[in-house]
Design an enzyme around this catalytic site. Structure first.
Site, mmCIF file in Angstrom:
data_model
loop_
_atom_site.group_PDB
_atom_site.id
_atom_site.type_symbol
_atom_site.label_atom_id
_atom_site.label_comp_id
_atom_site.label_asym_id
_atom_site.label_seq_id
_atom_site.Cartn_x
_atom_site.Cartn_y
_atom_site.Cartn_z
ATOM 1 N N GLU A 1 10.470 3.052 11.396
ATOM 2 C CA GLU A 1 11.394 2.268 10.573
ATOM 3 C C GLU A 1 12.272 3.117 9.652
ATOM 4 O OE1 GLU A 1 10.130 -2.045 9.838
ATOM 5 O OE2 GLU A 1 8.539 -0.842 8.934
ATOM 6 N N HIS B 1 9.852 1.065 1.139
ATOM 7 C CA HIS B 1 9.577 -0.069 2.030
ATOM 8 C C HIS B 1 8.075 -0.280 2.102
ATOM 9 C CE1 HIS B 1 9.346 -2.770 5.365
ATOM 10 N NE2 HIS B 1 8.623 -1.906 6.054
ATOM 11 N N HIS C 1 4.618 -3.403 2.724
ATOM 12 C CA HIS C 1 4.146 -4.710 3.163
ATOM 13 C C HIS C 1 3.225 -5.272 2.082
ATOM 14 C CE1 HIS C 1 4.429 -2.182 7.039
ATOM 15 N NE2 HIS C 1 5.598 -2.720 6.801
ATOM 16 N N HIS D 1 7.279 -9.921 7.285
ATOM 17 C CA HIS D 1 7.133 -8.471 7.368
ATOM 18 C C HIS D 1 6.785 -7.836 6.014
ATOM 19 C CE1 HIS D 1 9.286 -4.462 8.691
ATOM 20 N NE2 HIS D 1 8.114 -4.250 8.149
HETATM 21 MN MN MN Z 1 7.470 -2.253 7.830
#
Ligand code: MN
Length: 239
Positions: free
Chosen positions: A78, A97, A99, A167
């Site tokens: 990603e 980034h 989760h 996500h």
């Molecule tokens: Mn991710």
């Protein structure tokens, strides 16, 4: 290119370890900083759990997601999240980034995060929302191409935080410390906002209160950063 400044590499290694210690990332999730030597590149670990990142794992990538410093390690799938946000937002110098779990219900219900207390004034404009189906149809939910990265960056717009349905979330900052702070407090705010919404009608900070508290807190981030580093076991930062 010369080697990146060692203090920036160390800060990025610390950012990885802090985000793991604070429960924002687990085996997955990542943090990057714009390459101080080259505005159209960014420093990011190779495919390694953030809690295990060492100096030698830090790689410079261009906006196509290709390594521009020497490495034989696999990249994160990603990395396009980072590439396309840096491309779209010249003001952004760092990206996280994750989760982190408490934001997921907000992403699923298209309910924006809004500041319930002064520590999350950076959410004053509300979080942005990203729906991957609009550009990708049925996917594995990952931002694994420049195309999906561009769609995410477009949804982020001028916001500080974008929730990604099904996500996780991505936050941006004008420094590595600020982006890490925002990732920590986006998660904290999500927990508190959910608790407040369960009790009754919530009075959020006004946009002006959010702007003022955000500006004051930005001057205090170093204090949290120092504490977060102290909590870590003595680091073998690697070679
Ligand atoms: Mn991710």
């Amino acid at each position: 290119m010369n080697a990146p400044p060692p203090e920036v590499v160390d800060q990025l290694v610390h950012a990885n370890r802090i985000l793991y210690d604070q429960g924002v990332v687990d085996g997955l999730g990542h943090v990057s900083v714009r390459d101080p030597r080259k505005a159209d590149a960014f420093l990011l670990s190779c495919n390694r759990a953030p809690g295990l990142v060492r100096r030698q794992d830090i790689v410079s990538y261009d906006f196509e997601g290709n390594a521009v410093s020497e490495t034989s390690e696999r990249p994160y799938l990603e990395r396009f999240i980072h590439a396309e946000i840096y491309r779209a937002r010249p003001d952004v110098l760092a990206v996280v980034h994750s989760h982190s779990p408490s934001v997921i219900p907000f992403a699923s219900t298209k309910q924006p995060l809004r500041p319930v207390f002064h520590m999350s004034g950076f959410l004053g404009g509300g979080s942005a929302h990203f729906e991957i189906r609009e550009s990708g149809g049925d996917t594995d939910m990952l931002i694994s191409s420049s195309y999906l990265g561009q769609a995410l960056a477009k949804s982020l717009g001028a916001h500080t935080c974008v929730l990604m349905r099904g996500h996780g979330s991505t936050v941006v900052g004008a420094s590595l410390q600020q982006a890490v702070y925002r990732a920590v407090y986006a998660e904290v705010n999500a927990k508190l906002q959910m608790a407040a919404m369960g009790i009754g009608a919530v009075t959020f900070l006004s946009e002006e209160e959010a702007r003022l508290s955000s500006s004051t807190n930005d001057g205090q981030i170093e204090r949290s950063w120092d504490l977060w580093i102290k909590r870590l076991a003595p680091l073998d930062l690697g070679g």
